[in-house]
Design an enzyme around this catalytic site. Sequence first.
Site, short mmCIF file in Angstrom:
data_model
loop_
_atom_site.label_atom_id
_atom_site.label_comp_id
_atom_site.label_asym_id
_atom_site.label_seq_id
_atom_site.Cartn_x
_atom_site.Cartn_y
_atom_site.Cartn_z
N HIS A 28 0.53 -9.25 16.47
CA HIS A 28 1.88 -8.86 16.06
C HIS A 28 2.78 -8.79 17.28
O HIS A 28 2.32 -8.85 18.41
CB HIS A 28 1.86 -7.48 15.37
CG HIS A 28 0.73 -7.32 14.41
ND1 HIS A 28 0.63 -8.07 13.27
CD2 HIS A 28 -0.35 -6.51 14.43
CE1 HIS A 28 -0.47 -7.73 12.61
NE2 HIS A 28 -1.08 -6.79 13.30
N TYR A 35 6.26 -3.81 13.02
CA TYR A 35 5.00 -3.13 12.73
C TYR A 35 4.53 -2.29 13.90
O TYR A 35 4.54 -2.74 15.05
CB TYR A 35 3.93 -4.16 12.36
CG TYR A 35 2.69 -3.56 11.79
CD1 TYR A 35 2.74 -2.68 10.71
CD2 TYR A 35 1.44 -3.86 12.32
CE1 TYR A 35 1.60 -2.12 10.18
CE2 TYR A 35 0.28 -3.31 11.80
CZ TYR A 35 0.37 -2.44 10.73
OH TYR A 35 -0.76 -1.86 10.20
N ASP A 55 -0.33 -3.97 5.00
CA ASP A 55 -0.05 -4.12 6.43
C ASP A 55 -0.88 -5.23 7.06
O ASP A 55 -2.03 -5.47 6.66
CB ASP A 55 -0.33 -2.80 7.16
CG ASP A 55 0.74 -1.75 6.90
OD1 ASP A 55 1.82 -2.13 6.42
OD2 ASP A 55 0.48 -0.56 7.18
N GLU A 91 -7.26 -2.94 8.32
CA GLU A 91 -7.23 -2.04 7.17
C GLU A 91 -6.43 -2.67 6.03
O GLU A 91 -6.82 -2.61 4.87
CB GLU A 91 -6.63 -0.70 7.56
CG GLU A 91 -7.50 0.16 8.46
CD GLU A 91 -8.78 0.62 7.79
OE1 GLU A 91 -8.77 0.85 6.57
OE2 GLU A 91 -9.80 0.72 8.49
N ASP A 133 -3.06 -5.87 9.35
CA ASP A 133 -4.14 -5.50 10.26
C ASP A 133 -5.44 -5.44 9.47
O ASP A 133 -5.48 -5.80 8.29
CB ASP A 133 -3.84 -4.17 10.96
CG ASP A 133 -3.62 -3.03 9.97
OD1 ASP A 133 -3.93 -3.19 8.77
OD2 ASP A 133 -3.12 -1.97 10.40
N GLU A 183 0.80 -1.22 0.00
CA GLU A 183 0.00 0.00 0.00
C GLU A 183 0.83 1.27 0.00
O GLU A 183 0.29 2.36 -0.15
CB GLU A 183 -0.97 0.01 1.20
CG GLU A 183 -0.32 0.30 2.54
CD GLU A 183 0.32 -0.91 3.16
OE1 GLU A 183 0.98 -1.66 2.44
OE2 GLU A 183 0.19 -1.09 4.38
N ARG A 232 1.54 -0.79 14.60
CA ARG A 232 0.16 -0.79 15.09
C ARG A 232 -0.10 -2.14 15.76
O ARG A 232 -0.43 -3.11 15.10
CB ARG A 232 -0.83 -0.55 13.94
CG ARG A 232 -0.69 0.84 13.34
CD ARG A 232 -1.74 1.14 12.29
NE ARG A 232 -1.48 2.42 11.67
CZ ARG A 232 -0.78 2.58 10.56
NH1 ARG A 232 -0.27 1.53 9.93
NH2 ARG A 232 -0.57 3.78 10.06
#
Length: 761
Positions: free
Chosen positions: A352, A306, A82, A86, A84, A9, A308
């Site tokens: 994560h 990562y 990523d 999203e 997650d 992304e 988040r």
Amino acid sequence: MPKSLVVVESPAKAKTIKKILGKDYIVESSVGHIRDLPKGELGVDIENAFTPKYVLIRGKGKVVKSLQTEARKVDNIYLAADPDREGEAICWHLAEELKKAKKPIYRITYNEVTKSAILDAIEAPGEINMALVDAQQARRILDRLIGYKISPILWSSVKPELSAGRVQSVAVRLICEREEAIEAFKPEEYWTLTATLTPVELEHPFLAKLHKIGSKKGEINNYGFRIDEARAKELAADAKTHEYIVEKVQKRERRQRPVPPFITSTLQQEASRKLRFTAKKTMLVAQQLYEGLDIGNEGSIGLITYMRTDSTRVAQEALHAARDYIKTTYGAEYLPGRAVNYRGKKGAQDAHEAIRPTVPLRLPAELKPHLNSDQYRLYELIWMRFIASQMNPAIFDATTIDVKAGTYLFRATGSVIKFDGFRRIYMEGKDDTATDENDSSEENVNLPVLKEGDTLNLRKLQPKQHFTQPPPRYNEATLVKMLEAQEIGRPSTYASILSTIQDRGYVNKERGRLLPTDVGRLVNHLLIHGFPNIVDVEFTAKMEEQLDSIADGKVAWVQTLGQFYPPFQIALKEAPDKMYEARKAMEQESDETCEKCGGSMIVKWGRYGRFLGCANYPDCKNIKPLSTDDTPAPEPEPTEIPCDKCGEPMVIRVSRAGSKFLSCSAYPKCKNAKPIPMGIDCPEPDCGGYLGERRSRRGKVFYGCSNYPKCEFSTWDKPVPETCPKCNAPFLVEKTRKPRGSETVTVSLSCRKPDCDYSKE
């Protein structure tokens, strides 16, 4: 010909992964989400199981077409956004568009952008996790329903361009309630007695506070005495007549353990405390460190895992590397017998690892030449926290000395560090949460060596007046901490929540503290009465639990929305009347008289905050601004800038809208006002003015000339005092780009001259 297409992304991540994978792979970026709900309509078929209508985001047509072209050239497609919700949703939308190429599509995930992590992910591809997609989809539709259904009611009740949000409105409520608590707070007076004592045969003075009188605790207001200076002095006079003898000496060893490595919320909190970063800036810089930066011989590589995450879990390989570094650098006494594993907080997803350096032996000092200041400081913070989390506790010798003087008991406490342990490299910052001025740390208070029965000399006995303090206003760190404690929002949302409530004018930041604006307080008041569930902390937390259950595959997303919508629909019908009544209830009488009809003036709430309106409305429509006597304002900050009209010094004041500006200190005799200089001269020839921040009538920030209206130069882009290296223009402008639905933010500096194409990230 390349055999595979990898789609991420972010352009920065694409650049890093391309260097890792080499010529057999095409690595492209979607630049965030490619599809979303349409802007001009609800985009949700409520009657048909809340079916969403997805459309290509404006400007993404070329991106999708390019990806489809590349997909036809390869044998396999790997979607690598990523790890997650999203990211999973981005991959699902990409798959829907790329399946037309009729090539195998795989989902790969990784926790760090390093060679080993990427190659391992390619070797073990999986499928898109539809439970995570459903959770993101449910959140998006839920937020769309709330935003599109409630916002029009706010437009008619207050003003256009306002919006309501499922989580942002709760955050505003927390800030408003804290402000109300501060305004309602009534200080309570209390007194303390502090004795300065010293051993008879040793010059080592120390402080001891009155702890008890008989069996009653020694803060005077807590045991019923009159709270006045005379009584405090009376007690002090009596206590002076007694002999001071050591009654008890208690020593103990105290250990202070290190804190876990960062998760998203603690990173945002600590970066706010120590680096003065906003949550938005913290996540922007962390994203750069995660996606990869050029560090010389190794090329572009991800420097942290990562960012988040709500997990404190750490890979064994990283733990071993950290322990080896600690033993080699600081010695075996700093290393615990085994690796330290931290228990995650209740409800943590644990998808994560914690936020840590991808290579613990990659020291901050070695990277400093390759990073800008913000990147270096944040990396250093993450590295120190991680290494410290694997070190031994600090050890203190804590001492408590009780001193008897008649019926009075005085107590002294001290603590001296015996072994620094993890504090050798890191100490967590503290939030401002004290509620009275008497709080103090006993750390490093060195007390004399005493034993029971020792006689002490009284040097001074001082009564001191205190007042309890109101709770402090939130800053970004403490608000994130509160949101996390209340289980509102998730790691990926904290930064956007804080940005949104400030960008929309509900909250202003003053000296690092978050204050609700008049409009923010009005909207909060109306929402509480019109939509009590939407701004209810417990309801919002339960909704987050529902979204987590969807992500875990335990609950269907349509079922969750089906339970939410019927009571919401009833609230929508009742809200306008409830909000009208709530707004009327906020009106207050004033001492002013209407100069047009002689009626009384009432404090009302309007689209720009509070104002005075005639009580005889609509027969009399007289309105005027609320006087400064009725609107407490922060004390003006002095400057050395002279007023160009009267010569008096200018001061910095805060407008009712929350923006700062320069005003003559001789106001109201001189009403000269100007924007605060940004250190940039106006580019218009022969103008002589300077650029400063201003606000439009709708509250939007722009930058204009101090000589307005004589000079009408203005720009929406923030000027930066940096000369263009290509055309020597005196300043650049800052441009921020965030694709809709994406957390990736691109900030660039560009030349404002139309014939110059200079730009840099």
